[in-house]
Design a protein around this motif. Structure first.
Motif, PDB file in Angstrom:
ATOM      1  N   ARG A 420       0.898  -1.226   0.010  1.00  0.00           N
ATOM      2  CA  ARG A 420       0.069  -0.227   0.018  1.00  0.00           C
ATOM      3  C   ARG A 420       0.884   1.286   0.033  1.00  0.00           C
ATOM      4  O   ARG A 420       0.646   2.117  -0.334  1.00  0.00           O
ATOM      5  CB  ARG A 420      -1.151  -0.010   1.240  1.00  0.00           C
ATOM      6  CG  ARG A 420      -2.054  -1.115   1.216  1.00  0.00           C
ATOM      7  CD  ARG A 420      -3.061  -1.153   2.366  1.00  0.00           C
ATOM      8  NE  ARG A 420      -4.054  -1.860   2.166  1.00  0.00           N
ATOM      9  CZ  ARG A 420      -4.916  -2.430   3.046  1.00  0.00           C
ATOM     10  NH1 ARG A 420      -4.960  -1.688   4.227  1.00  0.00           N
ATOM     11  NH2 ARG A 420      -5.725  -3.266   3.070  1.00  0.00           N
ATOM     12  N   GLY A 421       2.155   1.407   0.841  1.00  0.00           N
ATOM     13  CA  GLY A 421       2.902   2.354   0.778  1.00  0.00           C
ATOM     14  C   GLY A 421       3.386   2.660  -0.683  1.00  0.00           C
ATOM     15  O   GLY A 421       3.316   3.898  -1.193  1.00  0.00           O
ATOM     16  N   ILE A 422       3.846   1.583  -1.561  1.00  0.00           N
ATOM     17  CA  ILE A 422       4.200   2.005  -2.961  1.00  0.00           C
ATOM     18  C   ILE A 422       3.041   2.262  -3.927  1.00  0.00           C
ATOM     19  O   ILE A 422       3.094   3.301  -4.656  1.00  0.00           O
ATOM     20  CB  ILE A 422       4.886   0.719  -3.420  1.00  0.00           C
ATOM     21  CG1 ILE A 422       6.293   0.244  -2.659  1.00  0.00           C
ATOM     22  CG2 ILE A 422       5.305   0.883  -4.932  1.00  0.00           C
ATOM     23  CD1 ILE A 422       6.864  -1.027  -2.908  1.00  0.00           C
ATOM     24  N   ALA A 423       1.850   1.836  -3.694  1.00  0.00           N
ATOM     25  CA  ALA A 423       0.719   2.193  -4.475  1.00  0.00           C
ATOM     26  C   ALA A 423       0.120   3.518  -4.185  1.00  0.00           C
ATOM     27  O   ALA A 423      -0.334   4.130  -4.979  1.00  0.00           O
ATOM     28  CB  ALA A 423      -0.350   1.220  -4.079  1.00  0.00           C
ATOM     29  N   SER A 424       0.473   4.055  -3.089  1.00  0.00           N
ATOM     30  CA  SER A 424       0.058   5.479  -2.786  1.00  0.00           C
ATOM     31  C   SER A 424       1.097   6.598  -2.848  1.00  0.00           C
ATOM     32  O   SER A 424       0.839   7.792  -2.910  1.00  0.00           O
ATOM     33  CB  SER A 424      -0.177   5.694  -1.076  1.00  0.00           C
ATOM     34  OG  SER A 424       0.990   5.541  -0.400  1.00  0.00           O
ATOM     35  N   LEU A 425       2.224   6.202  -3.578  1.00  0.00           N
ATOM     36  CA  LEU A 425       3.119   7.132  -4.197  1.00  0.00           C
ATOM     37  C   LEU A 425       2.484   8.283  -4.971  1.00  0.00           C
ATOM     38  O   LEU A 425       1.925   8.053  -5.958  1.00  0.00           O
ATOM     39  CB  LEU A 425       4.620   6.360  -4.557  1.00  0.00           C
ATOM     40  CG  LEU A 425       5.320   5.608  -3.606  1.00  0.00           C
ATOM     41  CD1 LEU A 425       6.615   4.998  -4.374  1.00  0.00           C
ATOM     42  CD2 LEU A 425       5.744   6.526  -2.517  1.00  0.00           C
ATOM     43  N   SER A 426       3.109   9.361  -5.101  1.00  0.00           N
ATOM     44  CA  SER A 426       2.589  10.479  -5.940  1.00  0.00           C
ATOM     45  C   SER A 426       3.182  10.142  -7.286  1.00  0.00           C
ATOM     46  O   SER A 426       4.474   9.953  -7.675  1.00  0.00           O
ATOM     47  CB  SER A 426       3.046  11.867  -5.366  1.00  0.00           C
ATOM     48  OG  SER A 426       2.843  12.821  -6.395  1.00  0.00           O
ATOM     49  N   PRO A 427       2.311  10.380  -8.459  1.00  0.00           N
ATOM     50  CA  PRO A 427       2.977  10.396  -9.663  1.00  0.00           C
ATOM     51  C   PRO A 427       3.944  11.369 -10.211  1.00  0.00           C
ATOM     52  O   PRO A 427       4.714  11.154 -11.159  1.00  0.00           O
ATOM     53  CB  PRO A 427       1.531  10.763 -10.548  1.00  0.00           C
ATOM     54  CG  PRO A 427       0.332  10.414  -9.674  1.00  0.00           C
ATOM     55  CD  PRO A 427       0.797  10.666  -8.234  1.00  0.00           C
ATOM     56  N   GLN A 428       3.984  12.537  -9.241  1.00  0.00           N
ATOM     57  CA  GLN A 428       4.905  13.267  -9.546  1.00  0.00           C
ATOM     58  C   GLN A 428       6.776  12.766  -9.366  1.00  0.00           C
ATOM     59  O   GLN A 428       7.550  13.415  -9.944  1.00  0.00           O
ATOM     60  CB  GLN A 428       5.036  14.657  -8.652  1.00  0.00           C
ATOM     61  CG  GLN A 428       3.731  15.349  -8.630  1.00  0.00           C
ATOM     62  CD  GLN A 428       3.349  16.606  -7.823  1.00  0.00           C
ATOM     63  OE1 GLN A 428       4.199  16.695  -6.908  1.00  0.00           O
ATOM     64  NE2 GLN A 428       2.354  17.358  -8.126  1.00  0.00           N
ATOM     65  N   LEU A 429       6.734  11.748  -8.378  1.00  0.00           N
ATOM     66  CA  LEU A 429       7.927  11.099  -8.486  1.00  0.00           C
ATOM     67  C   LEU A 429       8.486  10.572  -9.793  1.00  0.00           C
ATOM     68  O   LEU A 429       9.561  10.616  -9.970  1.00  0.00           O
ATOM     69  CB  LEU A 429       7.721  10.034  -7.476  1.00  0.00           C
ATOM     70  CG  LEU A 429       7.694  10.472  -5.988  1.00  0.00           C
ATOM     71  CD1 LEU A 429       7.406   9.344  -5.032  1.00  0.00           C
ATOM     72  CD2 LEU A 429       8.676  11.426  -5.544  1.00  0.00           C
ATOM     73  N   GLY A 430       7.421   9.982 -10.573  1.00  0.00           N
ATOM     74  CA  GLY A 430       7.670   9.487 -11.962  1.00  0.00           C
ATOM     75  C   GLY A 430       8.185  10.541 -12.754  1.00  0.00           C
ATOM     76  O   GLY A 430       9.407  10.120 -13.650  1.00  0.00           O
TER      77      GLY A 430
END
Length: 531
Positions: A420-430
């Motif tokens: 869940r922690g990985i799934a909730s990462l912001s798209p801005q990091l990409g």
């Protein structure tokens, strides 16, 4: 796809999945969840036909189906009905008591000061550690099951209701003051509806802990119920019956989870406030918080001194202290505690490590989530103690079985938290990763792991607590020569109440210390969030 790790790699995913890609699943996405169950079933069939293992260790699927037809005609459902009745009455009493107690504590600052510290201190002693004491007090009849269930249920319901009532939005209280609402209308129309999300969270936890605790007490002391049926099958080496019971227990757990989720969606139909708007206060401290425990200890000592209660049933607090100091001085208690902590650490390393790696795999890879996710979710529905008869048949009663059981207890919290922690990462990091032209390893090391660190360390804290509970359960159900829970069981059989209660005190203290250690690790590792 704007993922942190997805740069020309279709099998990887970022923090948020593209909605169009999510809706347009192909037939491959529908087939993948069935691959693992089908492979396991095929391997099971081949192993039974080729006699890779004895039928007493791994019964054939046909034998399990035959047992389902034989016991499913009445006996299995009779035992299951008894367990569900116990669960119903325990939930009814525990949820009702927790709602009243939590509401009282949440609306009264005086009650928080006088009662809450004592309640939290007693809650640090896990339900399993109370069972030997409850067995001496209430015997092994229906009252024991009810008391254990109420203890397991009342703690999460009370604490979550307290938080919901106490931390209701200040704007609601301002509105009530402006409208000059009477106290009872303030409670019924504003505070309780505002506390409903937190209360339902507590009930969800109470369902899981209540079902697990019921199975534990039925495994230990019962002559009927689904837990007893498993023990009976294990004693006769009827592992086909044990596997059938595990399947039924998992099905009940899944139905409870699905039914409660449906109820929750129907009840919570209004927008929820942001968590950050809620101000959570600390546990009250001060000399007033010592009044209730001092009064309880004084009453306890007086009842023993004046002969109000048989000392063989409830020994005096002075005797408990003497036994505690004596056990610490002669080294018996530290030795038992050290052995238990070694089992906890070993199980945490095995189960927590596997959970972290599995969570990373499922969080980063679409295909891995579709392939393994449904199977892991199905396994998670099986209550922890339902695996005890099967593990003891496969691994015996030695250290290996205990380590596997503790690892199983520590596995799922870290798996779920990491995924869940990985799934909730912001798209801005990409976007930042593409701008900086980071490769796969750099994205994982510099973006994904730091971004998911709060969730990972929260999962680690839960895994630490569950590993400690799993250690106590393993020492209960897999007799050994050492360990703090084994010492408790031996003292309970000898009616040594002083030793039982001294061990309970140590278990509660160690549990509180492990919880504090997990919180410190989480705060220290993620201190950049508040920098």
């Amino acid at each position: 796809m704007n993922g942190v790790l997805s740069r020309g790699r279709g099998w990887l995913r970022g923090p948020l999945r593209d909605p169009i890609a999510t809706q347009g699943r192909s037939h491959k996405g529908r087939v993948l969840p069935w691959v693992v169950p089908v492979l396991i079933a095929l391997l099971w069939i081949v192993a039974s036909r080729q006699h890779w293992m004895s039928e007493q260790i791994l019964p054939a699927p046909s034998l399990v189906w035959q047992s389902a037809l034989e016991f499913g005609s009445g006996e299995l459902w009779g035992h299951l009905w008894i367990s569900l009745q116990r669960l119903f009455w325990g939930l009814l009493a525990g949820v009702g008591s927790g709602l009243l107690l939590g509401t009282w504590l949440g609306t009264s600052r005086q009650a928080q000061t006088l009662v809450l510290p004592t309640f939290v201190a007693l809650a640090q002693i896990p339900t399993l550690a109370w069972i030997p004491l409850f067995m001496l007090f209430f015997g092994i009849g229906e009252l024991l099951k009810l008391v254990v269930l109420v203890k397991a249920v009342v703690v999460p319901v009370t604490l979550h209701t307290l938080v919901g009532v106490r931390d209701a939005q200040p704007k609601l209280r301002e509105a009530a003051a402006a409208l000059r609402l009477p106290r009872h209308l303030l409670l019924l129309r504003l505070l309780l509806p505002a506390a409903l999300p937190a209360f339902l969270t507590g009930v969800r936890l109470a369902l899981a802990t209540g079902w697990t605790s019921l199975l534990a007490v039925e495994l230990l002391a019962s002559s009927e119920g689904i837990g007893y049926l498993m023990v009976w099958g294990r004693q006769l080496f009827m592992l086909d019956l044990v596997l059938l019971c595990i399947l039924v227990i998992g099905l009940v757990g899944a139905l409870l989870e699905r039914g409660f989720s449906t109820l929750e969606k129907r009840l919570l139909y209004w927008p929820q406030p942001a968590t950050g708007e809620q101000q959570r206060g600390p546990i009250p401290r001060g000399w007033q918080s010592l009044l209730l425990p001092a009064a309880l200890v004084a009453l306890w000592q007086a009842s023993n001194s004046f002969g109000w209660i048989d000392p063989n049933i409830l020994t005096s607090p002075l005797d408990v202290l003497r036994t505690l100091f004596s056990g610490l001085a002669d080294g018996s208690l530290p030795e038992a505690m050290l052995l238990s902590l070694q089992r906890t650490l070993t199980g945490l390393l095995l189960g927590g490590g596997a959970g972290l790696l599995s969570g990373l795999l499922l969080g980063l890879c679409h295909n891995a989530e579709r392939l393994f996710g449904p199977s892991l979710s199905a396994l998670r529905q099986v209550a922890l103690f339902a695996w005890v008869p099967l593990l003891t048949a496969w691994f015996g009663l030695g250290e290996g079985a205990k380590h596997v059981f503790v690892a199983l207890a520590a596995f799922f919290p870290l798996l779920i938290a990491t995924q869940r922690g990985i799934a909730s990462l912001s798209p801005q990091l990409g976007e930042a990763a593409r701008t900086l032209r980071l490769n796969l390893w750099q994205r994982l090391r510099l973006l994904v792991l730091p971004g998911a660190a709060p969730a990972i360390f929260a999962g680690l804290r839960l895994s630490l607590i569950y590993a400690w509970l799993g250690t106590i359960g393993a020492e209960y159900f897999m007799p050994s020569d050492g360990g703090i829970a084994s010492l408790m069981i031996g003292a309970q059989q000898l009616f040594r109440m002083d030793q039982v209660m001294a061990a309970m005190v140590l278990i509660g203290l160690v549990g509180a210390l492990l919880g504090t250690l997990g919180q410190r690790l989480e705060s220290r590792a993620t201190r950049w969030r508040t920098a």
